[in-house]
Motif scaffolding. Structure first.
Motif, PDB file in Angstrom:
ATOM      1  N   ALA A   1      39.667  45.429  94.371  1.00 16.61           N
ATOM      2  CA  ALA A   1      40.393  45.075  93.460  1.00 16.61           C
ATOM      3  C   ALA A   1      40.329  46.009  91.637  1.00 16.61           C
ATOM      4  CB  ALA A   1      41.336  44.252  93.216  1.00 16.61           C
ATOM      5  N   TYR A   2      38.976  45.234  91.363  1.00 13.15           N
ATOM      6  CA  TYR A   2      38.718  45.285  90.058  1.00 13.15           C
ATOM      7  C   TYR A   2      37.600  46.382  90.012  1.00 13.15           C
ATOM      8  CZ  TYR A   2      40.130  40.205  88.301  1.00 13.15           C
ATOM      9  OH  TYR A   2      41.063  39.681  88.738  1.00 13.15           O
ATOM     10  N   THR A   3      37.369  46.714  91.248  1.00 14.94           N
ATOM     11  CA  THR A   3      36.390  47.485  91.306  1.00 14.94           C
ATOM     12  C   THR A   3      37.373  49.523  91.513  1.00 14.94           C
ATOM     13  OG1 THR A   3      34.659  46.164  92.334  1.00 14.94           O
ATOM     14  CG2 THR A   3      34.360  48.841  92.557  1.00 14.94           C
ATOM     15  N   GLU A   4      38.429  48.995  92.532  1.00 16.40           N
ATOM     16  CA  GLU A   4      39.111  50.193  92.266  1.00 16.40           C
ATOM     17  C   GLU A   4      39.765  50.567  90.597  1.00 16.40           C
ATOM     18  OE1 GLU A   4      40.385  53.705  94.274  1.00 16.40           O
ATOM     19  OE2 GLU A   4      39.282  51.790  94.482  1.00 16.40           O
ATOM     20  N   SER A   5      40.253  49.492  89.561  1.00 17.06           N
ATOM     21  CA  SER A   5      40.980  49.645  88.693  1.00 17.06           C
ATOM     22  C   SER A   5      39.736  50.082  87.844  1.00 17.06           C
ATOM     23  CB  SER A   5      40.721  48.094  88.324  1.00 17.06           C
ATOM     24  OG  SER A   5      41.602  48.134  86.313  1.00 17.06           O
ATOM     25  N   LEU A   6      38.191  50.424  88.236  1.00 22.97           N
ATOM     26  CA  LEU A   6      37.454  50.434  87.012  1.00 22.97           C
ATOM     27  C   LEU A   6      37.110  52.089  87.237  1.00 22.97           C
ATOM     28  CD1 LEU A   6      35.173  47.417  87.025  1.00 22.97           C
ATOM     29  CD2 LEU A   6      36.819  48.652  85.245  1.00 22.97           C
ATOM     30  N   HIS A   7      37.751  52.551  88.982  1.00 18.95           N
ATOM     31  CA  HIS A   7      37.749  54.153  89.277  1.00 18.95           C
ATOM     32  C   HIS A   7      38.609  54.466  88.276  1.00 18.95           C
ATOM     33  CE1 HIS A   7      35.662  53.101  93.197  1.00 18.95           C
ATOM     34  NE2 HIS A   7      34.876  53.113  92.423  1.00 18.95           N
ATOM     35  N   TYR A   8      39.690  54.017  87.414  1.00 19.16           N
ATOM     36  CA  TYR A   8      40.827  54.876  86.451  1.00 19.16           C
ATOM     37  C   TYR A   8      40.424  54.390  85.310  1.00 19.16           C
ATOM     38  CZ  TYR A   8      42.921  55.221  90.742  1.00 19.16           C
ATOM     39  OH  TYR A   8      43.037  55.118  92.501  1.00 19.16           O
ATOM     40  N   GLN A   9      39.549  53.214  84.505  1.00 20.19           N
ATOM     41  CA  GLN A   9      39.556  53.260  83.595  1.00 20.19           C
ATOM     42  C   GLN A   9      37.982  52.297  83.281  1.00 20.19           C
ATOM     43  OE1 GLN A   9      43.321  53.419  80.605  1.00 20.19           O
ATOM     44  NE2 GLN A   9      42.351  51.754  79.537  1.00 20.19           N
ATOM     45  N   ASP A  10      37.775  52.397  82.233  1.00 18.13           N
ATOM     46  CA  ASP A  10      36.422  51.550  81.470  1.00 18.13           C
ATOM     47  C   ASP A  10      37.167  50.296  80.949  1.00 18.13           C
ATOM     48  OD1 ASP A  10      33.947  50.861  81.947  1.00 18.13           O
ATOM     49  OD2 ASP A  10      33.544  51.812  79.915  1.00 18.13           O
ATOM     50  N   SER A  11      37.513  49.393  81.649  1.00 21.20           N
ATOM     51  CA  SER A  11      37.685  47.968  80.694  1.00 21.20           C
ATOM     52  C   SER A  11      36.462  47.292  80.531  1.00 21.20           C
ATOM     53  CB  SER A  11      39.175  48.409  81.270  1.00 21.20           C
ATOM     54  OG  SER A  11      39.687  46.486  81.042  1.00 21.20           O
ATOM     55  N   MET A  12      36.058  46.751  79.061  1.00 22.50           N
ATOM     56  CA  MET A  12      35.783  45.331  79.745  1.00 22.50           C
ATOM     57  C   MET A  12      35.982  44.191  79.831  1.00 22.50           C
ATOM     58  SD  MET A  12      32.844  46.769  78.331  1.00 22.50           S
ATOM     59  CE  MET A  12      32.953  48.292  78.759  1.00 22.50           C
TER      60      MET A  12
END
Length: 264
Positions: free
Chosen positions: A136-147
């Motif tokens: 899920a976290y990996t998928e989130s990073l596909h949409y926005q680069d969040s530290m």
């Protein structure tokens, strides 16, 4: 995840695939709805579920109400109405709690995709399903680069002992932000897995006082772990009977492997 049975128990459980659990009562169903709204699909309440409520829980009136409303629309608004109906009929939550769920469920229906997967990762992490949290976290990073999400992803990787991947993530966050928290994570990884030496490249960024504080934090956690009830039980068996310890060790290994597979 273990849930408590509160009232009538079904002879056959309702299997909820997304959480990989069996539900045995209306209270357990309500618990899942209330605590994991981010995981609820828009078709959770369907005729399969209403049939289970009727046949297994013998709540024919609730099942009939649900089926009556199922034909009155589709999408998030209909599902919201059905979920609220179940929460009210379960008598497990107060009206104030149900109102809170209603507000939260509506909010979640309108969040961006990166937020959705971020919250989904949080829910899986809280449940101990670290493999799904990583996805899920990996998928989130596909949409926005969040530290922040990267830090969560790194922590989830550490939990399932993917130290190399976690190290790469924390190093990237440090390079991009110059924050000290990813360096602290890298330091702890080097203690858990000495072959991962990423922290050595950045040791000059850490002052002596901070390094001593991290060392103290690590030692305190290690002491707590060594003094845990579980460790004392293992040591007691070892001291009492080495032959029995070897037998118990085989059972522990099987149990730990099973628990690890469930996490990833």
């Amino acid at each position: 995840m273990g849930l408590l049975l509160c009232t009538r128990c079904a002879q056959h459980p309702f299997y909820y695939e997304k959480l990989d659990i069996n539900l045995w009562s209306i209270q357990e169903l309500s618990y899942v709805i209330y605590h994991y709204p981010i995981m609820l699909p828009t078709d959770l309440v369907d005729r399969k579920l209403s049939g289970w409520i009727r046949d297994e829980l013998h709540m024919g009136i609730l099942a009939a109400k649900l089926e009556q409303y199922m034909g009155s629309g589709e999408g998030g608004e209909l599902q919201e109405r059905l979920l609220l109906m179940i929460l009210r009929e379960s008598n497990y939550y107060t009206q104030q709690e149900i109102s809170y769920f209603e507000t939260e469920y509506r909010r979640l229906r309108h969040i961006d995709r990166d937020q959705f997967y971020d919250l989904l990762g949080d829910a899986y992490f809280h449940m101990g399903r670290y493999g799904r949290a990583i996805e899920a976290y990996t998928e989130s990073l596909h949409y926005q680069d969040s530290m922040l999400v990267k830090m969560k992803l790194g922590s989830a990787c550490v939990t399932v002992m993917q130290f190399r991947r976690a190290s790469d993530i924390f190093e990237q966050v440090f390079v991009e932000t110059a924050a000290m928290e990813p360096l602290r994570k890298l330091y702890f990884i080097s203690k858990l897995e000495p072959s991962v030496k990423t922290i050595e490249k950045y040791i000059d960024h850490i002052d002596t006082e901070m390094l001593a504080d991290w060392e103290l934090q690590y030692d305190n956690v290690l002491t707590q772990a060594e003094d845990s009830e579980h460790v004392r039980q293992i040591d007691d068996v070892y001291q009492r009977d080495r032959s029995e310890f070897r037998k118990e060790a085989k059972l522990w290994l099987v149990k730990w492997k099973k628990e690890y597979r469930e996490k990833v």
